[in-house]
Write an enzyme that holds these catalytic residues in place. Structure first.
Site, PDB file in Angstrom:
ATOM      1  N   ASP A 115       0.922  -0.982  -0.236  1.00 43.55           N
ATOM      2  CA  ASP A 115      -0.084   0.043  -0.028  1.00 43.55           C
ATOM      3  C   ASP A 115       0.905   1.159  -0.034  1.00 43.55           C
ATOM      4  OD1 ASP A 115      -2.437   1.360  -0.080  1.00 43.55           O
ATOM      5  OD2 ASP A 115      -2.742   1.424   2.067  1.00 43.55           O
ATOM      6  N   HIS A 120      -4.158  14.012   1.350  1.00 44.19           N
ATOM      7  CA  HIS A 120      -4.461  13.161   2.453  1.00 44.19           C
ATOM      8  C   HIS A 120      -3.228  13.136   3.405  1.00 44.19           C
ATOM      9  CE1 HIS A 120      -5.427   9.520   5.154  1.00 44.19           C
ATOM     10  NE2 HIS A 120      -4.069   8.813   4.535  1.00 44.19           N
ATOM     11  N   GLU A 137     -10.386   3.789   4.167  1.00 47.79           N
ATOM     12  CA  GLU A 137      -9.688   4.797   3.507  1.00 47.79           C
ATOM     13  C   GLU A 137     -10.036   4.527   1.895  1.00 47.79           C
ATOM     14  OE1 GLU A 137      -5.520   4.022   4.220  1.00 47.79           O
ATOM     15  OE2 GLU A 137      -5.756   5.678   5.994  1.00 47.79           O
ATOM     16  N   GLU A 175      -9.396   4.323  -1.827  1.00 48.35           N
ATOM     17  CA  GLU A 175      -8.142   4.014  -2.395  1.00 48.35           C
ATOM     18  C   GLU A 175      -8.473   3.435  -3.919  1.00 48.35           C
ATOM     19  OE1 GLU A 175      -4.674   2.513  -0.497  1.00 48.35           O
ATOM     20  OE2 GLU A 175      -5.458   3.182   1.367  1.00 48.35           O
ATOM     21  N   ASP A 226      -8.953   0.273   2.514  1.00 42.21           N
ATOM     22  CA  ASP A 226      -7.945  -0.092   3.289  1.00 42.21           C
ATOM     23  C   ASP A 226      -8.465   0.484   4.856  1.00 42.21           C
ATOM     24  OD1 ASP A 226      -5.575  -0.425   4.884  1.00 42.21           O
ATOM     25  OD2 ASP A 226      -4.709   1.378   4.250  1.00 42.21           O
ATOM     26  N   ARG A 253      -7.720   3.373  13.918  1.00 42.16           N
ATOM     27  CA  ARG A 253      -6.659   4.740  13.981  1.00 42.16           C
ATOM     28  C   ARG A 253      -6.265   4.726  15.424  1.00 42.16           C
ATOM     29  NH1 ARG A 253      -5.747   6.020   8.998  1.00 42.16           N
ATOM     30  NH2 ARG A 253      -7.634   6.631   7.741  1.00 42.16           N
ATOM     31  N   GLN A 267      -3.520   2.273  15.255  1.00 47.07           N
ATOM     32  CA  GLN A 267      -2.586   2.663  14.472  1.00 47.07           C
ATOM     33  C   GLN A 267      -1.492   3.564  15.184  1.00 47.07           C
ATOM     34  OE1 GLN A 267      -4.028   4.431  10.895  1.00 47.07           O
ATOM     35  NE2 GLN A 267      -2.088   5.105  10.210  1.00 47.07           N
ATOM     36  N   LYS A 300      -4.207  -2.106  10.203  1.00 47.82           N
ATOM     37  CA  LYS A 300      -4.500  -2.166   8.807  1.00 47.82           C
ATOM     38  C   LYS A 300      -4.680  -3.531   8.227  1.00 47.82           C
ATOM     39  CE  LYS A 300      -3.382   2.293   7.755  1.00 47.82           C
ATOM     40  NZ  LYS A 300      -4.312   3.012   6.946  1.00 47.82           N
ATOM     41  N   THR A 346      -9.035  -5.932   4.060  1.00 50.68           N
ATOM     42  CA  THR A 346      -8.822  -4.769   3.077  1.00 50.68           C
ATOM     43  C   THR A 346      -9.773  -5.308   2.113  1.00 50.68           C
ATOM     44  OG1 THR A 346      -6.549  -4.540   3.463  1.00 50.68           O
ATOM     45  CG2 THR A 346      -7.354  -3.656   1.360  1.00 50.68           C
ATOM     46  N   GLU A 381      -9.716  12.644   8.367  1.00 48.92           N
ATOM     47  CA  GLU A 381      -9.497  13.726   8.036  1.00 48.92           C
ATOM     48  C   GLU A 381     -11.078  14.660   7.835  1.00 48.92           C
ATOM     49  OE1 GLU A 381      -7.525  13.727   3.693  1.00 48.92           O
ATOM     50  OE2 GLU A 381      -8.023  11.670   4.213  1.00 48.92           O
TER      51      GLU A 381
HETATM   52 CA    CA Z   1      -3.954   3.038   3.015  1.00 54.89          CA
END
Ligand code: CA
Length: 430
Positions: free
Chosen positions: A129, A136, A201, A203, A235, A239, A242, A255, A259, A375
């Site tokens: 990834d 971002h 996420e 992507e 993804d 948080r 993380q 993560k 996915t 975000e």
């Molecule tokens: Ca990602």
């Protein structure tokens, strides 16, 4: 780089019902996927309108040398063949699906998409990834380093990490809230339990076609020949896990619990009309080093992206999904797909057919183009209001996230990617 040919002609339509203008899957798209329908094993099909053409059932209409690879339960062997065969299959399918004289032969091999289950298109050997969405990276970086959001390497190389291939799943897989270690800022010690800051996420995923041998880099001029197609990729990210675990080696359990990818491989050939030059770098930014420079002038992807959320309460009240963001991949990506591939192989790392590469979260520079909740909610400080009166900073159990993508421009037929959907369910033991 894929050139335009008769398969991109906007004047041509398929004889298949529902494959006309407005569908995600007109005859100018022809994405490949793996499906099963209860009557047979997993096998390849091509999406056309609301149907799938069962490639294994097309008999001698397809070139004999292709048939074995197009009867496998994964597309790895087919994707490994490279651009010439991919283009030839596209031209043959286009011919069959636009000429009425094939209708009698093929109608029996069309299956409604609503009647099948879609699977991962490939046996994924490796998943990496990246982090090429510069807005971002800036938005998230600001939360940790307000004065210095982008680290010095960002504009010199596409940042990436090795992900976990075994937990990639096709759209629709439930998102079980992960348990893990988290350390609230005011706590002395970490605790173990369900993530409280579960996020998505937005992507794109790249499917690798032809691989490269160990030790053999991929020159930037050849990188596109190694990318067989694209998909949507979510993804899912915890948080709080993380934030506690990521130093010093980067993302790990925050993560790799799941996915999700959209199941259709939208081919490089189908995207040819929607490529354009990469936007100029802002003044003062460094030029790419020579090995990453000059990838043909049509590397930016004119792919429109949209994310919606529906909560359990919203569904119960009959409310439509709420749009979280809308933006363009071209406006988000600081590095191109070709630069990602060339950089990945630049040390001799061997990519293999069916490998999956994520772009990283694709946020635009606009408040309505943000590709993750960390975000949108400014790290949880600004909860978002939803129709029906709820608010969200991060995902609650029952929330469903849907990613969509499509391409459109004057002089070309709109094509779509289908959907990448996931619904959050309660953590084990919760
Ligand atoms: Ca990602």
């Amino acid at each position: 780089m894929s050139a335009l040919d008769e398969t991109h002609d906007p004047g041509r339509i398929s004889w298949v019902d529902g494959a006309a203008l407005g569908s995600d899957f007109p005859v100018q798209n022809l994405p490949l996927g793996i499906f099963s329908d209860g009557k047979g094993q997993r096998r390849p099909g091509v999406a056309i309108g609301d149907f799938i053409l069962d490639l294994a059932a097309t008999g001698d209409l397809l070139d004999e040398s292709w048939r074995n690879d197009l009867a496998q339960p994964v597309l790895n062997a087919w994707l490994a063949r490279g651009t010439d065969d991919h283009r030839a299959l596209r031209q043959r399918l286009f011919e069959m699906l636009t000429n009425e004289r094939y209708r009698d032969d093929l109608e029996m091999s069309l299956i409604g998409q609503s009647e099948v289950r879609m699977h991962l298109p490939c046996l994924i050997g490796d998943y990496s990834d990246f982090y090429v969405g510069i807005h971002h990276a800036t938005n998230v970086g600001k939360q940790f380093r307000p004065d210095n959001p982008l680290l010095p390497n960002y504009k010199y190389l596409p940042i990436g990490y090795h992900g976990r291939a075994s937990s990639v799943r096709a759209s629709g897989e439930p998102v079980v809230r992960p348990n893990g270690q988290r350390k609230p800022p005011d706590a002395d010690a970490p605790e173990y339990g369900p993530s409280r800051r579960l996020d998505y996420e937005l992507e794109l995923g790249l499917w690798i076609g032809r691989g490269n041998d160990l030790g053999q880099p991929i020159p930037i001029a050849e990188a596109d020949e190694h990318i067989a197609g694209f998909c949507l990729l979510n993804d899912w990210s915890a948080r709080d896990l993380q934030a506690w675990e990521y130093q010093p080696l980067g993302p790990f359990l925050a993560k790799n619990f799941l996915t999700s990818v959209s199941p259709w491989v939208v081919t490089a050939e189908a995207l040819a009309p929607f490529r354009r030059p990469m936007p100029a770098r802002p003044e003062g930014d460094p030029e790419p080093l020579p090995y990453l420079a000059g990838d043909g002038g049509s590397a930016a992807l004119g792919i429109e992206l949209e994310v919606t959320l529906s909560t359990e309460k919203m569904r119960d009240a009959g409310l439509a999904p709420h749009r979280l963001s809308r933006g363009s991949a071209a406006a988000a990506m600081y590095w191109s797909a070709a630069q990602i591939v060339t950089h990945h192989a630049s040390n001799g790392c061997n990519l293999q057919p069916g490998d999956l590469i994520g772009t990283g979260t694709l946020s635009t520079d606009s408040d309505d183009g943000l590709g993750s909740l960390i975000e949108i909610s400014r790290g949880g400080k600004r909860p978002m209001a939803l129709p029906g009166g709820e608010t969200r900073s991060f995902l609650e159990d029952g929330d469903e996230i849907t990613l969509k993508a499509w391409c459109e421009r004057d002089g070309a037929v709109r094509i779509g990617f289908g959907e990448c959907v996931g619904r959050v369910v309660a953590a084990l033991g919760a």
